[in-house]
Design a protein around this motif. Structure first.
Motif, PDB file in Angstrom:
ATOM      1  N   GLU A 141       0.805  -1.215   0.000  1.00 61.99           N
ATOM      2  CA  GLU A 141       0.000   0.000   0.000  1.00 61.99           C
ATOM      3  C   GLU A 141       0.846   1.277   0.000  1.00 61.99           C
ATOM      4  O   GLU A 141       0.547   2.253  -0.613  1.00 61.99           O
ATOM      5  N   LYS A 142       1.877   1.188   0.716  1.00 59.95           N
ATOM      6  CA  LYS A 142       2.811   2.336   0.834  1.00 59.95           C
ATOM      7  C   LYS A 142       3.410   2.695  -0.494  1.00 59.95           C
ATOM      8  O   LYS A 142       3.434   3.830  -0.917  1.00 59.95           O
ATOM      9  N   LYS A 172       2.245   1.912  -3.343  1.00 53.28           N
ATOM     10  CA  LYS A 172       1.184   2.388  -4.212  1.00 53.28           C
ATOM     11  C   LYS A 172       0.943   3.885  -4.078  1.00 53.28           C
ATOM     12  O   LYS A 172       0.914   4.644  -5.015  1.00 53.28           O
ATOM     13  N   ARG A 173       0.806   4.258  -2.796  1.00 49.50           N
ATOM     14  CA  ARG A 173       0.501   5.673  -2.531  1.00 49.50           C
ATOM     15  C   ARG A 173       1.600   6.591  -3.035  1.00 49.50           C
ATOM     16  O   ARG A 173       1.352   7.567  -3.682  1.00 49.50           O
TER      17      ARG A 173
END
Lengths: 277, 83, 167
Positions: free
Chosen positions: C147-148, C150-151
């Motif tokens: 997720e990291k 991705k962001r």
């Protein structure tokens, strides 16, 4: 008018005056009454009746004036220019004066020139002889059937001071006027002029015509000859001092000019009267 | 002068008287006539001062004509006196 | 021989003859030349006078003519002046209009260009977004990202886009 004289002129004039007075006083008892006054020198020639006598002085003076005028005329023609000199302008003035006079008075145009010729010749001749009669010179007298020459006690003898000249010219003017009238109107109309109001007036008309030359000639003769004798007598009375100069000037120049003018004027008038219809 | 007869003396005197009378009476007419002419000329000059030259010339002319009778009498007087 | 001063004799005939002779000579030498001269002079003067009169008339006419011409010229000049003035006015007006037109046209052009630019920019943004979305999805599909990551990745891509858009 103020006249200024230089020193030399003053001396000359005062000297002249002194000499003049001295001569006048010296002459006082020496001047005699002029001899032969009113008498003229005559010469007999072999011709019948009154034609046999001649006045030589008149003839001589006429010849002199004749030559003078002829010389003047020839001189005029020789120096004729369109822009006039002083002499030419003077002659032209006199002639145009006479011509205008004739042109004004004469009613018929074809007679203007002949009348001008006659009157101008009369005027010039009489004027010259009258002016000569105003200049002191040699005059001739007669005493005891001897000719005497007078130097400077009288003027030059002028031809108009002789009745022959005046009567001749006056009668000539009369004849010329009638000849012009006959030429213009014809003989019959001219004859009718004498009986114009009615036949009773015939003698009056004839006398009137005959009286014209008498008065015409005697006027000039009386002025010149009578004036001359009068001047001579007055000169004798004043012992030829100052007075004769004035009188010669008056009778010679003033009266002479006026009478010459009167004579030619009357000649024109007589001719124009005959030419009226 | 001394050896004149009476008749001659009378004739001589009558000559002088005649000459004087002829001249004197003969001068009356021209005198009056010239006076009249002068009067007329002066009046004309007063009326028309611009015509003085012409009027003076005409006046002298007519006076010369009027004077002639006086000169006849002058001639007659001379003829009486001299001859 | 003497006679009295009032006399009449043969001298008169000589006087008459001398008068006619004198008259003949004077006619020949004085009167004829004089009258001819006067006539000639009068004719000459008349001629000269007529000539002068004609010349005067001519001068008058030419003066009138020249005055007329001058007037005409004046009128012409004023006409020309007015025309020139009008033309200048017209020219000025037309110039103004043209300038305005040009300005307008350039303005329009510029506006159009701006619009086109914007459209192009929008299109390019759209295309970029589409490619981005495609890449993102492909990444999402192909790789397993935390997720990291991705962001971070999204943020960088978006900032890139914002920069491009600002340009």
């Amino acid at each position: 008018m103020k006249v200024k004289f230089s020193k030399g002129e003053k001396i000359f004039l005062s000297g002249f005056l002194v000499v003049y007075v001295i001569i006048a006083i010296w002459n006082l008892n020496k001047i005699e009454f002029p001899k032969g006054i009113g008498e003229v020198w005559q010469v007999k020639v072999p011709l019948p009746s009154i034609l046999g006598t001649l006045n030589p002085i008149t003839i001589i003076m006429t010849a002199v004036i004749f030559l003078l005028i002829t010389y003047m005329a020839i001189d005029f023609k020789r120096h004729l220019t369109k822009i006039p000199s002083r002499k030419q302008a003077g002659i032209e003035t006199v002639l145009s004066f006479v011509y205008e006079l004739v042109e004004d008075v004469i009613p018929v145009k074809e007679f203007v020139r002949p009348t001008f010729y006659i009157s101008a010749t009369l005027f010039l001749f009489i004027l010259f002889s009258n002016l000569l009669g105003g200049i002191p010179g040699i005059s001739f007298g007669v005493s005891n059937h001897h000719l005497i020459l007078n130097l400077f006690n009288d003027t030059w003898p002028s031809p108009t001071g002789d009745l022959n000249t005046n009567v001749t010219y006056a009668v000539m003017v009369l004849f010329i006027s009638h000849i012009f009238a006959i030429k213009l109107k014809g003989f019959k109309t001219w004859m009718k002029g004498f009986v114009s109001p009615n036949p009773i007036m015939l003698p009056m008309n004839i006398i009137g015509e005959l009286a014209k030359p008498v008065s015409h000639s005697l006027r000039l003769f009386g002025n010149i000859a009578g004036g001359g004798i009068m001047v001579l007598m007055l000169s004798y009375l004043t012992k030829y001092t100052i007075v004769p100069v004035v009188l010669w000037g008056f009778f010679g120049f003033f009266v002479g000019t006026v009478q010459a003018f009167v004579f030619s004027m009357l000649a024109i008038a007589y001719i124009s009267v005959q030419l009226e219809q | 002068m001394t050896d004149l007869t009476m008749a001659q003396a009378v004739a001589e005197a009558a000559k002088y008287i005649g000459a004087g009378v002829a001249m004197g009476i003969g001068a009356i007419g021209p005198g009056i006539g010239e006076g009249h002419i002068g009067q007329g000329a002066m009046e004309a000059m007063g009326r028309q001062p611009e015509m003085v030259g012409t009027i003076t010339a005409r006046m002298l002319l007519s006076q010369a004509v009027a004077e002639s009778t006086g000169l006849y009498s002058l001639l007659i007087a001379f003829m009486i006196l001299l001859f | 021989m003497t006679g009295i001063f009032v006399n009449f004799n043969g001298t008169s005939i000589l006087q008459l003859m001398s008068f006619f002779l004198l008259m003949y000579l004077l006619i020949k030498y004085l009167y004829r030349p004089f009258l001819n001269l006067v006539d000639q002079r009068r004719n000459d003067i008349q001629d000269e006078y007529e000539k002068a009169e004609e010349a005067r008339k001519d001068a008058k006419e030419s003066k009138k003519k020249s005055e007329f011409q001058l007037q005409e010229l004046d009128e012409k000049i004023s006409k020309m002046y007015n025309e020139a003035k009008e033309r200048v006015k017209k020219y000025e007006e037309s110039g103004k209009a043209r300038i305005q037109k040009e300005i307008e046209s350039t303005m329009e052009k510029a506006r159009r260009e701006i619009v086109e630019e914007r459209l192009r920019a929008e299109e390019s943004l759209k295309a970029k977004v589409v490619t981005l979305v495609i890449t993102l999805t492909s990444r999402l599909i192909q790789k397993d990202l935390d997720e990291k990551l991705k962001r971070e990745f999204l943020m960088s891509q978006l900032s890139k886009l914002g920069e491009e858009n600002e340009k």
